[in-house]
Motif scaffolding. Structure first.
Motif, short mmCIF file in Angstrom:
data_model
loop_
_atom_site.label_atom_id
_atom_site.label_comp_id
_atom_site.label_asym_id
_atom_site.label_seq_id
_atom_site.Cartn_x
_atom_site.Cartn_y
_atom_site.Cartn_z
N GLY B 59 0.84 -1.19 0.00
CA GLY B 59 0.00 0.00 0.00
C GLY B 59 0.88 1.25 0.00
O GLY B 59 2.08 1.16 0.27
N VAL B 60 0.29 2.39 -0.35
CA VAL B 60 1.03 3.65 -0.32
C VAL B 60 0.30 4.59 0.63
O VAL B 60 -0.92 4.76 0.53
CB VAL B 60 1.11 4.28 -1.72
CG1 VAL B 60 1.95 5.56 -1.67
CG2 VAL B 60 1.71 3.30 -2.72
N LEU B 61 1.07 5.16 1.57
CA LEU B 61 0.46 6.10 2.52
C LEU B 61 0.16 7.41 1.80
O LEU B 61 0.90 7.83 0.92
CB LEU B 61 1.45 6.34 3.68
CG LEU B 61 0.87 7.02 4.91
CD1 LEU B 61 -0.20 6.13 5.56
CD2 LEU B 61 1.98 7.32 5.90
N GLU B 62 -0.99 8.05 2.16
CA GLU B 62 -1.35 9.27 1.44
C GLU B 62 -0.31 10.38 1.68
O GLU B 62 0.37 10.40 2.70
CB GLU B 62 -2.75 9.73 1.85
CG GLU B 62 -2.93 9.89 3.34
CD GLU B 62 -4.39 10.02 3.75
OE1 GLU B 62 -5.27 9.85 2.91
OE2 GLU B 62 -4.64 10.29 4.93
N ILE B 69 4.21 7.53 -6.82
CA ILE B 69 4.73 6.21 -6.42
C ILE B 69 3.76 5.10 -6.85
O ILE B 69 4.16 4.06 -7.37
CB ILE B 69 4.98 6.20 -4.90
CG1 ILE B 69 6.22 7.04 -4.61
CG2 ILE B 69 5.13 4.77 -4.38
CD1 ILE B 69 6.56 7.19 -3.17
N GLN B 70 2.47 5.39 -6.70
CA GLN B 70 1.47 4.41 -7.10
C GLN B 70 1.61 4.08 -8.58
O GLN B 70 1.57 2.92 -8.99
CB GLN B 70 0.07 4.98 -6.81
CG GLN B 70 -1.05 3.98 -6.99
CD GLN B 70 -2.41 4.64 -6.86
OE1 GLN B 70 -2.55 5.87 -7.06
NE2 GLN B 70 -3.41 3.86 -6.51
N VAL B 84 -3.94 3.78 -2.24
CA VAL B 84 -3.44 4.85 -1.39
C VAL B 84 -4.25 4.81 -0.10
O VAL B 84 -5.47 4.81 -0.12
CB VAL B 84 -3.60 6.23 -2.07
CG1 VAL B 84 -3.12 7.34 -1.14
CG2 VAL B 84 -2.79 6.24 -3.37
N LEU B 85 -3.53 4.71 1.05
CA LEU B 85 -4.20 4.45 2.32
C LEU B 85 -3.99 5.59 3.30
O LEU B 85 -2.96 6.26 3.26
CB LEU B 85 -3.64 3.17 2.95
CG LEU B 85 -3.72 1.91 2.09
CD1 LEU B 85 -2.87 0.81 2.71
CD2 LEU B 85 -5.15 1.46 1.93
N SER B 86 -4.98 5.76 4.20
CA SER B 86 -4.80 6.72 5.28
C SER B 86 -3.88 6.10 6.33
O SER B 86 -3.61 4.91 6.29
CB SER B 86 -6.15 7.06 5.92
OG SER B 86 -6.62 5.91 6.60
N GLU B 87 -3.41 6.91 7.26
CA GLU B 87 -2.49 6.45 8.30
C GLU B 87 -3.09 5.24 9.05
O GLU B 87 -2.48 4.20 9.19
CB GLU B 87 -2.23 7.61 9.29
CG GLU B 87 -1.19 7.32 10.35
CD GLU B 87 0.24 7.30 9.81
OE1 GLU B 87 0.62 8.24 9.10
OE2 GLU B 87 0.97 6.32 10.09
N SER B 88 -4.38 5.39 9.48
CA SER B 88 -4.98 4.33 10.30
C SER B 88 -5.24 3.09 9.45
O SER B 88 -5.00 1.96 9.90
CB SER B 88 -6.26 4.83 10.96
OG SER B 88 -7.19 5.19 9.93
N THR B 96 -2.88 -6.84 9.85
CA THR B 96 -3.63 -8.05 9.53
C THR B 96 -3.06 -8.78 8.32
O THR B 96 -3.59 -9.80 7.91
CB THR B 96 -5.10 -7.70 9.23
OG1 THR B 96 -5.12 -6.71 8.20
CG2 THR B 96 -5.80 -7.15 10.45
N GLY B 97 -2.00 -8.27 7.73
CA GLY B 97 -1.38 -8.98 6.63
C GLY B 97 -2.09 -8.76 5.29
O GLY B 97 -1.80 -9.46 4.33
N LYS B 98 -3.03 -7.83 5.21
CA LYS B 98 -3.69 -7.56 3.92
C LYS B 98 -2.68 -7.00 2.93
O LYS B 98 -2.71 -7.29 1.74
CB LYS B 98 -4.83 -6.54 4.11
CG LYS B 98 -6.10 -7.15 4.66
CD LYS B 98 -7.32 -6.60 3.88
CE LYS B 98 -8.62 -7.19 4.39
NZ LYS B 98 -8.99 -6.69 5.73
N VAL B 99 -1.77 -6.13 3.44
CA VAL B 99 -0.64 -5.69 2.63
C VAL B 99 0.63 -6.16 3.33
O VAL B 99 0.65 -6.30 4.55
CB VAL B 99 -0.60 -4.15 2.45
CG1 VAL B 99 -1.83 -3.67 1.71
CG2 VAL B 99 -0.47 -3.47 3.80
N SER B 100 1.66 -6.45 2.53
CA SER B 100 2.89 -6.93 3.12
C SER B 100 3.82 -5.77 3.46
O SER B 100 4.79 -5.94 4.21
CB SER B 100 3.62 -7.87 2.16
OG SER B 100 2.75 -8.88 1.73
N LEU B 101 3.56 -4.61 2.88
CA LEU B 101 4.47 -3.48 3.05
C LEU B 101 3.73 -2.19 2.72
O LEU B 101 2.81 -2.19 1.89
CB LEU B 101 5.67 -3.68 2.11
CG LEU B 101 6.72 -2.58 1.96
CD1 LEU B 101 8.10 -3.22 1.94
CD2 LEU B 101 6.49 -1.80 0.69
#
Ligand SMILES: Nc1ncnc2c1ncn2[C@@H]1O[C@H](COP(=O)(O)OP(=O)(O)OP(=O)(O)O)[C@@H](O)[C@H]1O
Ligand SMILES: [Mg+2]
Lengths: 316, 351
Positions: B59-62, B69-70, B84-88, B96-101
């Motif tokens: 995932g990529v943090l906003e 980067i995306q 693109v993900l929010s901090e939380s 939870t392992g949905k993304v590895s990094l």
């Protein structure tokens, strides 16, 4: 066949055994002789020690004390010899469910050096029609007959049957009686156990009555019945204030009465001549202001012998 | 003399026929011997079939550079298009392992990952590669790659010999142990002992029938594995069959031992479960014993099922015959068989 001073004790099992190493005495000093060609019946209530006795005789249990000789030999020395020559059925065996009658008899036949053919044996217990049926589909009586067939397949000299007819209908019982009588008439010896008086009277040359591991009477059925002194039994049930005053000793002085004993709330009289004894009994009851509620008479049987000896019924 | 031998053989034959009839007339045994291993191989064969390599998920943090980067990562075949993900959200998905990094779009970028997780380390390498190349790194050379998926090295190839061994263990323990205990409860053993039957003949008949039932027991699973998954027998079928035979007899005798005292079949079921469960998991049927620590492996290695499965696997997949490993396995199986037999002779109750 002969046994002397036979005794068998079992270790008590369960928690009680921890602080108390007492033992259950199943057979308590039993003597027995069975002549060749004889049919001997062991009679007794549940837990009397019949099965234990028979299994010791069959060499399946070691006696704790005493001495057993079968066909003139002993189990310790001549087991193979004896196994070839005796046939038996246990009180409870479940033969393999999925084997047919023929397959089962053939299996047992293969264990013996000599014996009857499989067909002949099945014919003996009249299971020809069920020859191809699996054991699990047989009725209780047919299962018992198959168990007897497995005992007969070696054409044994001596046959042990532990309660061969328990739980069967009258027809199946008569059918098995025929099988056993036939075996005996052809010269075989039989030892069987039973709860049924009529069975013992019909089948056995001699009968032994066992209770609490002891032989309490032994003889031909006729002798045992004769030992009661009379050939009729009168049972009276009465009601009234003076019931306690009914003293057996007094009643014994009445004419033609040989014995009397309270059994299960009734008074049982052993009587020689019914027409003499009956009026006397009724007079005695009237004199004591007792109302007779029920009165029955029958010819004496082995059952009465047992009741007379123990004060209990044979079947609880 | 000849007659005596004939009579004895007749009796063994009848006892064996009894055993055999009870075996094939019991619908349950049919399922456990034939249906179950096949069902298991289908389920596991599908679950672990060889697949195209999965792209890594990240995932990529906003942030201001997030979209750039995306887009760079999107071009890589090794990386799935990241969200693109929010901090939380990024924290939650990472945990939870949905993304590895998660890529934090700083300059230069920051990688957020748990390096104890192998898939995260893989993701880091692949994501780093994609970003570096995307931003202009030149590779020193362009390597060729030579892709192989060798038959014999797939999971199903590993599994089938394991299932064969497992089947031999269950049939031996249940077929002999459970049946004997049942015969004791039914007073059938006592009834047999009341005849001149030789006790050894009864036990022998159990072993004879176990040996012969291999002929119908083994081919279905092996043929099925061949047809459905292309699992091949690389080694000699004769050596394979011999090891199966020794294994089957060894487990039968172990079953005899487990049944030697038991009053009823329930006690034997308990014992069989206690004995077979550790081997079920530990003996390398479903995954390699190499995953256990050395201390435990010392014990696992001398268990009969481990020996049997290792030997079958080597013969089937490596194509060896009597290699040192196979010989050692045979020795272990024979030792278990003989040991159990001697103990069973002392313990066995006939009445
Ligand atoms: N294996 C055993 N362990 C302990 N006690 C036993 C054992 N077998 C029998 N007994 C006891 O020994 C006594 C005699 O039993 P046995 O089976 O010989 O009686 P039986 O006359 O055959 O009775 P039934 O008519 O019910 O078959 C009983 O009190 C029984 O509880
Ligand atoms: Mg009994």
């Amino acid at each position: 066949m002969k046994c002397r001073g036979l005794k068998k004790t079992y270790k008590r099992t369960g928690l009680a055994a921890v602080d108390d190493d007492s033992e259950v005495v199943a057979v308590d000093g039993l003597d027995l002789d069975v002549a060749a060609g004889e049919c001997f019946g062991l009679l007794g209530p549940n837990g009397a020690g019949k099965t234990t006795t028979v299994e010791v005789l069959e060499g399946l249990l070691e006696p704790s004390e005493g001495d057993v000789t079968i066909l003139g030999r002993r189990w310790a020395k001549d087991e193979t010899y004896l196994r070839e020559r005796i046939g038996l059925s246990l009180q409870q065996t479940f033969l393999p469910d999925k084997l047919t009658v023929v397959e089962t008899v053939r299996l047992f036949r293969s264990f013996f050096k000599t014996g009857r053919t499989v067909e002949e044996t099945i014919g003996l217990v009249a299971l020809q029609e069920k020859a191809k049926a699996k054991y699990e589909t047989l009725s209780g009586g047919q299962k018992q007959r198959l168990a007897v067939a497995c005992a007969l397949v070696s054409d044994p000299e001596l046959l042990f049957l532990d309660e061969p007819t328990t739980g069967l209908d009258p027809q199946s019982r008569r059918m098995l009686w025929d099988v056993i009588s036939k075996f005996r008439n052809e010269g075989g010896s039989v030892v069987l156990t039973t709860h049924y008086m009529d069975e013992a009277e019909r089948l056995c040359d001699r009968v032994g009555v066992v209770d609490h591991g002891k032989m309490i009477a032994i003889g031909t059925p006729k002798e045992l019945i004769a030992s009661l002194g009379g050939s009729h039994i009168v049972e009276v049930q009465a009601e009234g204030e003076a019931l306690a005053a009914l003293l057996p000793a007094e009643l014994l002085t009445l004419p033609s009465i040989h014995a009397c004993k309270p059994v299960l709330g009734r008074m049982a009289f052993t009587v020689g001549e019914l027409h003499v004894a009956l009026p006397a009994i009724l007079t005695a009851y009237t004199e004591r202001k007792l109302t007779v509620k029920d009165l029955s008479t029958h010819s004496a049987t082995l059952e009465d012998v047992f009741v007379h000896l123990t004060g209990r019924q044979l079947r609880d | 003399m000849i007659d005596a031998v004939k009579a004895r053989l007749g009796s063994i034959w009848q006892l064996s026929m009894m055993r055999w009839r009870l075996f094939y007339r019991e619908p349950g045994t049919m399922f456990w011997t034939f249906g179950f291993p096949m069902a298991l191989s289908i389920v596991l064969g599908i679950a672990f079939r060889s697949q195209k390599p999965e792209p890594v998920v990240c995932g990529v943090l906003e942030g201001p550079r997030a979209v750039m980067i995306q887009e760079l990562l999107e071009k890589s075949v090794d990386v799935r298009k990241p969200d693109v993900l929010s901090e939380s959200a990024s924290d939650a998905q990472l945990r939870t392992g949905k993304v590895s990094l998660v890529v934090v779009p700083t300059d230069p970028p920051t990688y957020r990952l748990d390096s104890t997780r192998p898939e995260s380390r893989l993701a880091k390498a692949l994501v780093d590669d994609a970003l570096q190349r995307g931003l202009g790194r030149k590779d020193a050379f362009a390597p060729h790659s030579d892709e192989v998926t060798a038959v014999g090295s797939r999971y199903i190839d590993f599994l089938i010999p394991g299932l064969v061994g497992l089947g031999l263990m269950s049939s031996g323990l249940w077929g002999v142990g459970f049946s004997l205990a049942e015969m004791r409860t039914r007073k059938l053993l006592k009834r047999f002992v009341a005849t001149p039957m030789k006790r050894a003949d009864l036990l022998l008949s159990f072993l004879v029938v176990r040996a012969f039932s291999l002929i119908v027991e083994l081919p279905p699973l092996l043929i099925f594995a061949r047809v459905a998954f292309g699992v091949r027998m690389q080694g000699s079928i004769v050596v394979f069959a011999l090891v199966c035979l020794v294994g089957a007899l060894s487990f039968s005798v172990l079953g005899l031992l487990l049944s030697s005292r038991a009053e009823n079949p329930q006690i034997v079921s308990g014992l069989i479960n206690v004995v077979s469960f550790p081997m079920y998991l530990g003996s390398g049927v479903f995954f390699s014993t190499g995953r256990y620590p050395d201390g435990i492996r010392k014990v696992i290695d001398v268990l009969p099922l481990t020996a049997l499965v290792d030997a079958l696997r080597e013969i089937m997949n490596e194509g060896t015959a009597f290699s040192p490993l196979v010989l050692r396995a045979l020795a272990i199986l024979v030792a278990w068989g003989v040991g159990s037999f001697l103990l069973a002779l002392r313990l066995f109750r006939w009445r």
